[in-house]
Every structure is written in C-alpha cells, then in structure tokens.
Design an enzyme around this catalytic site. Sequence first.
Site, PDB file in Angstrom:
ATOM      1  N   ARG A  93       5.650  -7.684  15.721  1.00 28.90           N
ATOM      2  CA  ARG A  93       5.030  -7.475  14.612  1.00 28.90           C
ATOM      3  C   ARG A  93       3.658  -6.740  14.825  1.00 28.90           C
ATOM      4  O   ARG A  93       3.149  -6.019  14.157  1.00 28.90           O
ATOM      5  CB  ARG A  93       4.748  -8.911  14.105  1.00 28.90           C
ATOM      6  CG  ARG A  93       6.075  -9.167  13.136  1.00 28.90           C
ATOM      7  CD  ARG A  93       5.971 -10.759  12.874  1.00 28.90           C
ATOM      8  NE  ARG A  93       7.428 -11.044  12.193  1.00 28.90           N
ATOM      9  CZ  ARG A  93       7.578 -12.173  11.991  1.00 28.90           C
ATOM     10  NH1 ARG A  93       7.331 -13.303  12.655  1.00 28.90           N
ATOM     11  NH2 ARG A  93       9.064 -12.294  11.428  1.00 28.90           N
TER      12      ARG A  93
ATOM     13  N   ARG B 108     -11.879  22.295   2.107  1.00 33.20           N
ATOM     14  CA  ARG B 108     -11.745  22.780   0.436  1.00 33.20           C
ATOM     15  C   ARG B 108     -13.015  22.769  -0.218  1.00 33.20           C
ATOM     16  O   ARG B 108     -13.902  22.029   0.173  1.00 33.20           O
ATOM     17  CB  ARG B 108     -10.804  21.571  -0.029  1.00 33.20           C
ATOM     18  CG  ARG B 108     -10.526  21.853  -1.531  1.00 33.20           C
ATOM     19  CD  ARG B 108      -9.800  22.739  -1.915  1.00 33.20           C
ATOM     20  NE  ARG B 108      -9.238  22.905  -3.336  1.00 33.20           N
ATOM     21  CZ  ARG B 108      -8.659  23.635  -3.902  1.00 33.20           C
ATOM     22  NH1 ARG B 108      -8.595  24.958  -3.276  1.00 33.20           N
ATOM     23  NH2 ARG B 108      -8.394  23.623  -5.194  1.00 33.20           N
TER      24      ARG B 108
ATOM     25  N   GLN C 227      -4.956  11.646  -2.589  1.00 32.10           N
ATOM     26  CA  GLN C 227      -5.809  11.615  -3.727  1.00 32.10           C
ATOM     27  C   GLN C 227      -7.027  12.667  -3.140  1.00 32.10           C
ATOM     28  O   GLN C 227      -7.601  13.606  -4.159  1.00 32.10           O
ATOM     29  CB  GLN C 227      -6.401  10.443  -4.305  1.00 32.10           C
ATOM     30  CG  GLN C 227      -7.328  10.375  -5.271  1.00 32.10           C
ATOM     31  CD  GLN C 227      -6.342  10.512  -6.640  1.00 32.10           C
ATOM     32  OE1 GLN C 227      -5.083  10.237  -6.458  1.00 32.10           O
ATOM     33  NE2 GLN C 227      -6.784  10.807  -7.724  1.00 32.10           N
TER      34      GLN C 227
ATOM     35  N   GLU D 274      10.731  -5.606  10.539  1.00 35.86           N
ATOM     36  CA  GLU D 274       9.814  -6.781  11.284  1.00 35.86           C
ATOM     37  C   GLU D 274       9.405  -7.895  10.416  1.00 35.86           C
ATOM     38  O   GLU D 274       8.568  -8.387  10.888  1.00 35.86           O
ATOM     39  CB  GLU D 274       8.847  -6.354  12.327  1.00 35.86           C
ATOM     40  CG  GLU D 274       9.498  -5.467  13.734  1.00 35.86           C
ATOM     41  CD  GLU D 274      10.211  -6.245  14.511  1.00 35.86           C
ATOM     42  OE1 GLU D 274       9.782  -7.450  14.766  1.00 35.86           O
ATOM     43  OE2 GLU D 274      11.012  -5.851  15.123  1.00 35.86           O
TER      44      GLU D 274
END
Length: 381
Positions: free
Chosen positions: A244, A269, A339, A366
């Site tokens: 884990r 951008r 987003q 897991e």
Amino acid sequence: MAFQLSAEHEAIREAVREFGQEEIKPVAREHDENGEYPEELRRKAAELDFVAPHIPMEYDGAGMDMLSRCIVTEELWRADPGIGSAVGSAGFGSSMILEYGDEWMKEEWLPKIANGESASCSCISEPAHGSNVAGIETVAEEDGDGYVLNGNKMWITNGTVADVAVVMTKTNPDADPAHRGITAFLVPTDDPGFKPSKIDNKLGIRASDLAEVVIDDVRVPEENIIGEKNEGFYQLMDFFASGRTSVASQAVGAAQGALDAAVDYANDREQFGQKIKEFQAIEHKVAEMATDVEAARSLTYRAASHVEGDKDDTAVRLASMAKLFASEHAVDVADEAIQVHGGAGYVSDHPVERIYRDARITKIYEGTSEIQKNIISDRVL
C-alpha cells in the site's frame, strides 16, 4: 515528521528521473494507445536496478530500503504511470519468495527477476473475491507427493508475460475461519494448465499487462509450497503495508506528473494577451495541486520509514493513510490539471487525460479506498 533525503536517495531520484525523461516519456503515448507491454524498457530498467529494487544484492538485486523503492516508483510513475506500472510491477510476488521461499526458489528466480530476464506475478484476486482474500475458491488438493491446483484468478498483473507465479490457494476449504486454510504455491507459468488471457479493455495503465488466469489441473510438487501450509494468508498480510505504501508512491508520481504538465502548459498558453499562469484562478489551482502533492509525498515517506522497521499497527495505519490520501488526491490533481488545460486537456495531444485515467486505479488495487478507511478507523478507534 520531516524527511531530509540523503545524498544516496537524491542520486536515486535523479537517475530514475533521467531514465524517465529519456526512455519512457518519448514512447508513453504510443504504448498507451497500442496497449503494448514495454518488454525492452523493462530490461533496460533492470540494468539500472529499477526493477524489483527490494531484491538483495546476493540475488543480483539492489537491496534498496523502502524509502528508496518509493522514490524509484514515484519517478517511474511521474514519467508515465502505464510504463511505470509495467516496470515497477515486474517483481510482483517476489517479496513472498524472498521472505518465505526455500533457498532453491530464491536462487532460481530472484536473479532472473532482478536482471529483467523474467517477470513474476501474484495470483490472489478472483472473479468473485477481490477485497475478501479469505473467500478465495482456488483449491490445491493433495495428489501423491504433490498437489493439483484448480481455480480462476482475475485482475492478475503480468499474467500473460510472467514466467513464474505465486498462487494463493485453499488447501483446507473447510477451515473456520476461512483464512486459516490458505497456502501459497510457486507455479511456473509454462505449465499447460496455467492459462492466462489478456484483459485489454482497461481505462488506464494500458502498457501494463493484466490478465485473467484459469488454473486447470496444474500439478506442482510439495516442495513448491512457499512458507508453511495453511499459513498463506498470514504470510500475505506481511506485505500489505509495503504494498500500500508502494501504491501511495505511484499516486504521488502520477500527481506530480499531472502537476508538471499543468505548470508547463500554464507557462506556455496565452489568453487575453497574457500567460494563463498570471490569472489568479490558475495560480490558486496550481498552489492547491502542489500542496496536495507535497502532503501526499510526506505522508508516503513517513509510512515508508515505519514499514521499513517494525510492521506494527503504526506501520499498517500509516500505510493505509498514505494510500488513501495519495490516491484520492492524485485523481483530484489530475482532474485539475485537465481543467488548467481547458479543452486541450480533454484530448490525447497532452498527457493529462492519460494521467487522469491512469491515476484512477490507485484508488482500487491493493485495497480500495473504502477498505483503507476500515483499516484506519479500526486502528484509531
């Protein structure tokens, strides 16, 4: 608790990051679209000790500590979760062999796994039993000086590419409670009764091999029992905390990769005559994403430090906390990265839609997030 990485840890990170930049990133999209297992990359990674780095040097491994292994996993997944999964999972089941296997098993298989010659798999889950390991129905019946195995395993990583499998079976189907009748077997996958079929309609980590495995009258000698008969469940429990923690590091890597892509795009951008990074809405998104990644990393590293030592309730609790937090936030960070990209993030021209799909698995395998909450609450309450 703060972590100051040693020079060795930093060197490991730099080496894996370089491998990711030069070898993984240029072919990541291709492997995702084709669902092609990166055999060549796995072998290259093995030459650098990035495959099964937990294997000790006496078996040709690197013998890395848990924190180092987390760094390796994190950077592989940062480059690309799909290929990172394929490389990082090539030694599935080898921990069981190392900890409980007879010396002949270790000498025969661990060097091959560490040097990339072979891959291994761990056959636990079944069509009707995922989280409920104790409910498995694959049986091993005594037959002369060996056993005959029959059953059906599902969601098996490396199922079609592995040369050896660790197969969890019921040697005492009438045991009460049920988990007391489970035994682990070492099974070469070239046995004609070991029948894997590839699962290729996955949402993400498409470069990683996944299979359903039918086990049909597979005969193995008694010496192929790993550890003690009917003790397999307890042996398996020894590895859940480290497993884990490893998934938590996968999630951290995926989240960092998504953040990297979002930062690059925000710096490039332009809208309304300026870089989009200059808009406060984008600044706040990046700030929250970066904070989530760093919090997940810190919790994962803390879990790694405890798992490395005594595997007590603290290690179990922190490992589940790390997996829960890191996986949930990896999906959130990848979502926000899309987003930041706007419409460009919804298509495969940029890596964020792939990372979003890939990160989602960390909330499931897991032990699902719901199982982690059960474990955490049991320890806290």
